[in-house]
Design an enzyme around this catalytic site. Structure first.
Site, short mmCIF file in Angstrom:
data_model
loop_
_atom_site.label_atom_id
_atom_site.label_comp_id
_atom_site.label_asym_id
_atom_site.label_seq_id
_atom_site.Cartn_x
_atom_site.Cartn_y
_atom_site.Cartn_z
N GLU A 254 -41.88 -20.19 -21.66
CA GLU A 254 -40.67 -20.92 -22.08
C GLU A 254 -41.14 -22.27 -22.60
O GLU A 254 -41.98 -22.92 -22.00
CB GLU A 254 -39.71 -21.07 -20.90
N ASP B 97 -34.68 -16.53 -30.36
CA ASP B 97 -33.85 -17.36 -31.25
C ASP B 97 -33.81 -16.73 -32.64
O ASP B 97 -34.86 -16.46 -33.23
CB ASP B 97 -34.42 -18.78 -31.32
N PHE C 236 -27.31 -13.87 -21.97
CA PHE C 236 -26.95 -13.66 -23.37
C PHE C 236 -26.39 -12.25 -23.55
O PHE C 236 -25.35 -12.06 -24.18
CB PHE C 236 -28.18 -13.83 -24.27
N ASP D 54 -42.50 -11.91 -19.97
CA ASP D 54 -41.14 -12.14 -20.47
C ASP D 54 -41.23 -13.38 -21.36
O ASP D 54 -41.27 -14.51 -20.87
CB ASP D 54 -40.18 -12.35 -19.29
N ASP E 113 -28.94 -9.73 -29.98
CA ASP E 113 -27.53 -9.57 -30.31
C ASP E 113 -27.30 -9.84 -31.79
O ASP E 113 -26.18 -9.76 -32.26
CB ASP E 113 -26.71 -10.56 -29.48
N LYS F 243 -30.74 -19.41 -40.70
CA LYS F 243 -30.87 -19.94 -42.07
C LYS F 243 -32.15 -19.39 -42.71
O LYS F 243 -33.21 -19.38 -42.08
CB LYS F 243 -30.93 -21.46 -42.03
N THR G 226 -29.44 -10.02 -19.14
CA THR G 226 -29.63 -11.46 -19.26
C THR G 226 -28.25 -12.09 -19.54
O THR G 226 -27.30 -11.39 -19.90
CB THR G 226 -30.60 -11.83 -20.40
C1 LIG Z 1 -31.72 -17.26 -26.86
S1 LIG Z 1 -32.65 -17.71 -25.46
C2 LIG Z 1 -32.87 -16.16 -24.58
C3 LIG Z 1 -33.36 -16.36 -23.20
C4 LIG Z 1 -33.58 -15.09 -22.37
N1 LIG Z 1 -34.67 -14.29 -22.90
C5 LIG Z 1 -32.32 -14.29 -22.28
O1 LIG Z 1 -32.25 -13.22 -22.87
O2 LIG Z 1 -31.39 -14.75 -21.60
C6 LIG Z 1 -34.27 -17.95 -26.15
C7 LIG Z 1 -35.17 -18.71 -25.22
O3 LIG Z 1 -36.49 -18.65 -25.73
C8 LIG Z 1 -37.04 -19.95 -25.76
N2 LIG Z 1 -37.96 -19.94 -26.90
C9 LIG Z 1 -37.62 -19.80 -28.19
N3 LIG Z 1 -38.70 -19.71 -28.96
C10 LIG Z 1 -39.77 -19.80 -28.12
C11 LIG Z 1 -41.17 -19.77 -28.32
N4 LIG Z 1 -41.68 -19.62 -29.55
N5 LIG Z 1 -41.97 -19.88 -27.24
C12 LIG Z 1 -41.44 -20.04 -25.99
N6 LIG Z 1 -40.12 -20.06 -25.75
C13 LIG Z 1 -39.29 -19.94 -26.80
C14 LIG Z 1 -35.88 -20.88 -25.92
O4 LIG Z 1 -36.16 -22.19 -25.44
C15 LIG Z 1 -34.82 -20.19 -25.10
O5 LIG Z 1 -34.88 -20.56 -23.75
#
Ligand SMILES: C[S@@+](CC[C@H](N)C(=O)[O-])C[C@H]1O[C@@H](n2cnc3c(N)ncnc32)[C@H](O)[C@@H]1O
Length: 206
Positions: free
Chosen positions: A67, A117, A187, A42, A153, A121, A185
């Protein structure tokens, strides 16, 4: 909780975190899961809601979350320890690096990337996780027939993903019917409650 219980709990949470012995070599899965079992990743597991729910539902599989935010890693590790799950672990590491360099080839049956994420931009687009190089790295860690499941989303990011996927002949798109017991999740739940769509793609390693 007594001080002794708290110490034991914090030690258990610390053991849940996988801290690779060497960040510059491929690590056998046996180094972080003693029990051999299908491995599910994950990537960017956030608060770990999905990781924990899946680990509870599928005790026959091992689950590793990545993470990069240390505070989230700590929270997820504590949740895993509190739940007493021996089939879930988390590593504080960048997702692309983990699948490109740290995990061995063909080690995973499924890779989930849920709500990565979006970096809306234009000048931040190079930071998006879903890129050709990432797809090659995911292909490497997936076992034959293994799957990558991505959901977002963010429509513009999904359109970007579709272009990346179209240029990956090493994967084939398959249908993704969300099961009734799919653990949403945070989100995902937020967006569904607002009546907004979730975009999904499931790809199988050819
Ligand atoms: C928008 S949140 C979504 C979290 C979860 N997957 C959910 O659906 O609830 C994105 C998560 O991925 C982590 N994250 C973003 N880019 C990452 C990367 N390149 N490597 C590890 N974690 C990352 C962020 O810190 C954040 O906790």
């Amino acid at each position: 909780m007594t001080p002794t219980e708290r110490t034991a709990y914090l030690e258990a949470a610390d053991r849940v975190k996988w801290k690779p012995a060497d960040y510059f070599r491929e690590t056998p899965v046996s180094e972080f899961f003693a029990r051999p079992a299908p491995l599910v990743l994950d990537l960017g597991c956030g608060d770990g809601g999905f990781l924990l729910a899946m680990a509870k539902r599928h005790p026959e599989e091992n689950f590793l979350g990545t993470e990069r935010l240390v505070s989230r890693v700590e929270k997820v590790a504590r949740k895993i320890a509190r739940a007493g799950l021996s089939n879930a672990r988390i590593v504080e590491l960048e997702s692309h690096y983990t699948v490109r360099w740290l995990l061995p080839a063909a080690c995973a049956t499924t890779v989930y990337v849920l709500h990565p994420d979006p970096w809306p931009k234009r000048h931040h687009h190079p930071r998006r996780l879903i890129q050709a190089e990432f797809m090659a790295a995911v292909h490497r860690v997936l076992a034959p027939g293994g799957e990558l499941c991505v959901q977002t989303d963010d429509k513009p990011y999904f359109q970007w993903m579709e272009k990346v996927f179209a240029e990956c002949p090493q994967f084939e798109r398959t249908d993704w019917h969300v099961q009734a017991d799919w653990p949403q999740t945070d989100f995902e739940r937020d967006f569904i409650e607002k009546g907004l769509p979730i975009y999904r793609a499931r790809l199988r390693k050819v």
